[in-house]
Each structure stands twice: as C-alpha cells, then as structure tokens.
Design a protein around this motif. Sequence first.
Motif, PDB file in Angstrom:
ATOM      1  N   MET A  19      69.848  26.394  -2.880  1.00 52.48           N
ATOM      2  CA  MET A  19      69.190  25.372  -2.052  1.00 52.48           C
ATOM      3  C   MET A  19      68.933  25.882  -0.639  1.00 52.48           C
ATOM      4  O   MET A  19      69.720  26.654  -0.108  1.00 52.48           O
ATOM      5  N   ASP A  20      67.828  25.424  -0.039  1.00 52.60           N
ATOM      6  CA  ASP A  20      67.614  25.595   1.393  1.00 52.60           C
ATOM      7  C   ASP A  20      68.131  24.326   2.060  1.00 52.60           C
ATOM      8  O   ASP A  20      67.578  23.241   1.860  1.00 52.60           O
ATOM      9  N   PRO A 122      60.393  28.754   5.475  1.00 52.01           N
ATOM     10  CA  PRO A 122      60.960  27.419   5.279  1.00 52.01           C
ATOM     11  C   PRO A 122      60.110  26.626   4.297  1.00 52.01           C
ATOM     12  O   PRO A 122      58.899  26.826   4.204  1.00 52.01           O
ATOM     13  N   PRO A 123      60.735  25.733   3.538  1.00 48.80           N
ATOM     14  CA  PRO A 123      59.956  24.910   2.619  1.00 48.80           C
ATOM     15  C   PRO A 123      59.012  24.010   3.396  1.00 48.80           C
ATOM     16  O   PRO A 123      59.286  23.608   4.525  1.00 48.80           O
ATOM     17  N   GLN A 124      57.879  23.696   2.774  1.00 46.26           N
ATOM     18  CA  GLN A 124      56.920  22.794   3.395  1.00 46.26           C
ATOM     19  C   GLN A 124      57.485  21.382   3.401  1.00 46.26           C
ATOM     20  O   GLN A 124      58.077  20.942   2.407  1.00 46.26           O
ATOM     21  N   PRO A 125      57.302  20.662   4.503  1.00 44.97           N
ATOM     22  CA  PRO A 125      57.798  19.278   4.528  1.00 44.97           C
ATOM     23  C   PRO A 125      57.077  18.407   3.519  1.00 44.97           C
ATOM     24  O   PRO A 125      55.902  18.613   3.220  1.00 44.97           O
TER      25      PRO A 125
END
Length: 129
Positions: A19-20, A122-125
């Motif tokens: 997980m991030d 980073p994952p996209q919001p």
Amino acid sequence: MPTQPSKTLETFDNPAPAMDYTIRIEIPEFTCLCPKTGQPDFATIYIDYVPDERCLELKALKLYIWSFREEGAFHEKVTNDMLADFIAACQPRFMRVTGRFNVRGGIYTSITAEHRKEGWQPPQPVTLP
C-alpha cells in the motif's frame, strides 16, 4: 541506566508494503545550538513519508532527535542531515522533512527537504461525486 541520546535509527517491517500510505510525525520539542552564538535554537520537526519495506521506529527516533541538543547546526544543514539519515535507515518511497524554527533575531525560518525514490509516483487523487 538512564536513556541516552543516540544517532542510531532503528526500523521495523512495514506492515502493509503493498500500500501507499503516509506516516506523519510531529516533533514539537527539537533543540540544537546556533553555530554562531551557541545559544539554543528551538523548532518543530515534521516528517511525512510513504514507507517502502521499512518504517522508522519512534523510540529510536526520539533518541536521535535528542542527539542534536548539544550540537551547533545551521537550520538548513540539520534539516537536510535528518532527511539523509532517515533515507539511509528506511529507504522510503517518498519523504519530506520540514523544520519550523522559532524566532531568532526577529526572523522565523522554515526549511523543507524532500526525497522521492526513483520511479515512484504518488497515486492520482480520487474524485468522488
């Protein structure tokens, strides 16, 4: 034997390495010495990081922070040194260290140093309706 300051940073296995997620740490009682005058400098240190395989252990972090109490250090150096030491200890995907130093000579100083592991994005919001 009483606890002593230490530059040793301990880590533990990330319980969710797939997980991030962000770990945020606030340290409101950081002190070091002004390298010019020898007077104490006070700051709040903020650590935000996305762990990879390892996480920083908090008791060791407390002793590490304490180890700066009798050292003379410019704000810029101490903030960047912390980031380098934290990266070496836990190899995070992302890390940001911010030092918000209390007023000295009528001037407040904030220093932010960042690290991004090569290739990590980073994952996209997510936008919810």
